[in-house]
Design an enzyme around this catalytic site. Sequence first.
Site, PDB file in Angstrom:
ATOM      1  N   LYS A  83       0.822  -1.217   0.000  1.00 12.53           N
ATOM      2  CA  LYS A  83       0.000   0.000   0.000  1.00 12.53           C
ATOM      3  C   LYS A  83       0.861   1.275   0.000  1.00 12.53           C
ATOM      4  CE  LYS A  83      -2.260  -0.080   3.669  1.00 12.53           C
ATOM      5  NZ  LYS A  83      -2.144   0.817   4.806  1.00 12.53           N
ATOM      6  N   ARG A 141     -10.937   3.652   8.137  1.00 16.30           N
ATOM      7  CA  ARG A 141     -10.748   2.300   8.665  1.00 16.30           C
ATOM      8  C   ARG A 141     -12.061   1.706   9.189  1.00 16.30           C
ATOM      9  NH1 ARG A 141      -4.920   2.433   9.068  1.00 16.30           N
ATOM     10  NH2 ARG A 141      -4.133   1.337  10.835  1.00 16.30           N
ATOM     11  N   ARG A 168       9.807 -11.438   6.868  1.00 18.85           N
ATOM     12  CA  ARG A 168      10.369 -10.103   6.998  1.00 18.85           C
ATOM     13  C   ARG A 168      11.422 -10.072   8.112  1.00 18.85           C
ATOM     14  NH1 ARG A 168       5.800  -5.531   6.888  1.00 18.85           N
ATOM     15  NH2 ARG A 168       5.300  -6.260   8.969  1.00 18.85           N
ATOM     16  N   ARG A 218      10.360  -8.462  13.681  1.00 19.55           N
ATOM     17  CA  ARG A 218       9.588  -7.528  14.487  1.00 19.55           C
ATOM     18  C   ARG A 218       8.767  -8.327  15.487  1.00 19.55           C
ATOM     19  NH1 ARG A 218       6.205  -3.274  10.944  1.00 19.55           N
ATOM     20  NH2 ARG A 218       4.582  -4.255  12.163  1.00 19.55           N
ATOM     21  N   ARG A 227      -4.168  -9.301  13.392  1.00 16.56           N
ATOM     22  CA  ARG A 227      -4.180  -8.119  12.513  1.00 16.56           C
ATOM     23  C   ARG A 227      -5.009  -8.378  11.266  1.00 16.56           C
ATOM     24  NH1 ARG A 227       1.814  -7.728  13.223  1.00 16.56           N
ATOM     25  NH2 ARG A 227       2.089  -7.568  10.990  1.00 16.56           N
TER      26      ARG A 227
HETATM   27  P1  AMP Z   1      -0.785   2.586  10.149  1.00 13.17           P
HETATM   28  O1  AMP Z   1       0.589   3.093   9.880  1.00 13.17           O
HETATM   29  O2  AMP Z   1      -1.775   2.986   9.088  1.00 13.17           O
HETATM   30  O3  AMP Z   1      -0.830   1.096  10.431  1.00 13.17           O
HETATM   31  O4  AMP Z   1      -1.310   3.317  11.492  1.00 13.17           O
HETATM   32  C1  AMP Z   1      -0.608   3.200  12.707  1.00 13.17           C
HETATM   33  C2  AMP Z   1      -1.546   3.422  13.884  1.00 13.17           C
HETATM   34  O5  AMP Z   1      -2.131   4.740  13.810  1.00 13.17           O
HETATM   35  C3  AMP Z   1      -2.722   2.477  13.951  1.00 13.17           C
HETATM   36  O6  AMP Z   1      -2.387   1.268  14.592  1.00 13.17           O
HETATM   37  C4  AMP Z   1      -3.728   3.301  14.752  1.00 13.17           C
HETATM   38  O7  AMP Z   1      -3.413   3.309  16.130  1.00 13.17           O
HETATM   39  C5  AMP Z   1      -3.501   4.708  14.230  1.00 13.17           C
HETATM   40  N1  AMP Z   1      -4.337   4.974  13.050  1.00 13.17           N
HETATM   41  C6  AMP Z   1      -3.924   5.221  11.767  1.00 13.17           C
HETATM   42  N2  AMP Z   1      -4.968   5.428  10.944  1.00 13.17           N
HETATM   43  C7  AMP Z   1      -6.081   5.307  11.712  1.00 13.17           C
HETATM   44  C8  AMP Z   1      -7.493   5.402  11.451  1.00 13.17           C
HETATM   45  N3  AMP Z   1      -7.964   5.669  10.221  1.00 13.17           N
HETATM   46  N4  AMP Z   1      -8.353   5.209  12.492  1.00 13.17           N
HETATM   47  C9  AMP Z   1      -7.896   4.967  13.733  1.00 13.17           C
HETATM   48  N5  AMP Z   1      -6.589   4.844  14.041  1.00 13.17           N
HETATM   49  C10 AMP Z   1      -5.678   5.026  13.058  1.00 13.17           C
END
Ligand code: AMP
Length: 214
Positions: free
Chosen positions: A14, A89, A123, A156, A167
Amino acid sequence: MRKYVIMGVQGSGKGTQATMLAEAFDLVHVSVGDIFRWHVQNHTKLGAQVRRTMAGGDLVGDDLVESVVRTRLDQHDWNYGFVIDGFPRNPAQAEFFLESYDIDGVIVLEMPDAEVERRVLSRRLCSQCGLDYNLIAHRPEEPDTCDVCGGRLVQRPDDNPEALRQRLDDYHRSTAPVIEIFQRKEYVVRIDATRSRDDVFHDICRQLDLPLDR
Ligand code: AMP
């Protein structure tokens, strides 16, 4: 003006595709996760609010996320458009987004869970310089050793089968209804993300009618 959302499970490429699209078509790449990480690293008030939630792998509350997205897009530095990743999300975030912005396309990168597992579980990360390796696609020359700094390669902590299953389940549960909302508006293009990064990119451009000769 082009406004896109890109969705896909961790490991589906992504971030790579969002970056390629942004570069090719002068779009602003908005990553909500990156914005939160910046705030945590820089010890802002917002960083303090989200630090624990993020560390626990939970989702930040909708009000906070929506205000971050609005503030970012209100900068209006996206003359040619944007590609947003990590948002929406859940259905509430999707409804908020559709009320505020008209979207030209939602790119869904599809990858079977078995392939995600294969990629994520292979990874490795250098414990010293942080460089990424993959025991399938990008092997180190010497086992468990970084080619660049000689550091030890580690996994990780959340790249284990149990955490990954959690996840994946969360992803499917929360994003399926979001895709459904967008699909009702006919925005969605589904892309087979198991292919090479260039093939995936070309398919995205083809399906969104974006010119490939730039
Ligand atoms: P990501 O890098 O997109 O996996 O985001 C890292 C963290 O940021 C997630 O695990 C959430 O804690 C928070 N986060 C990012 N985008 C969102 C979203 N759209 N809604 C809620 N939490 C978010």
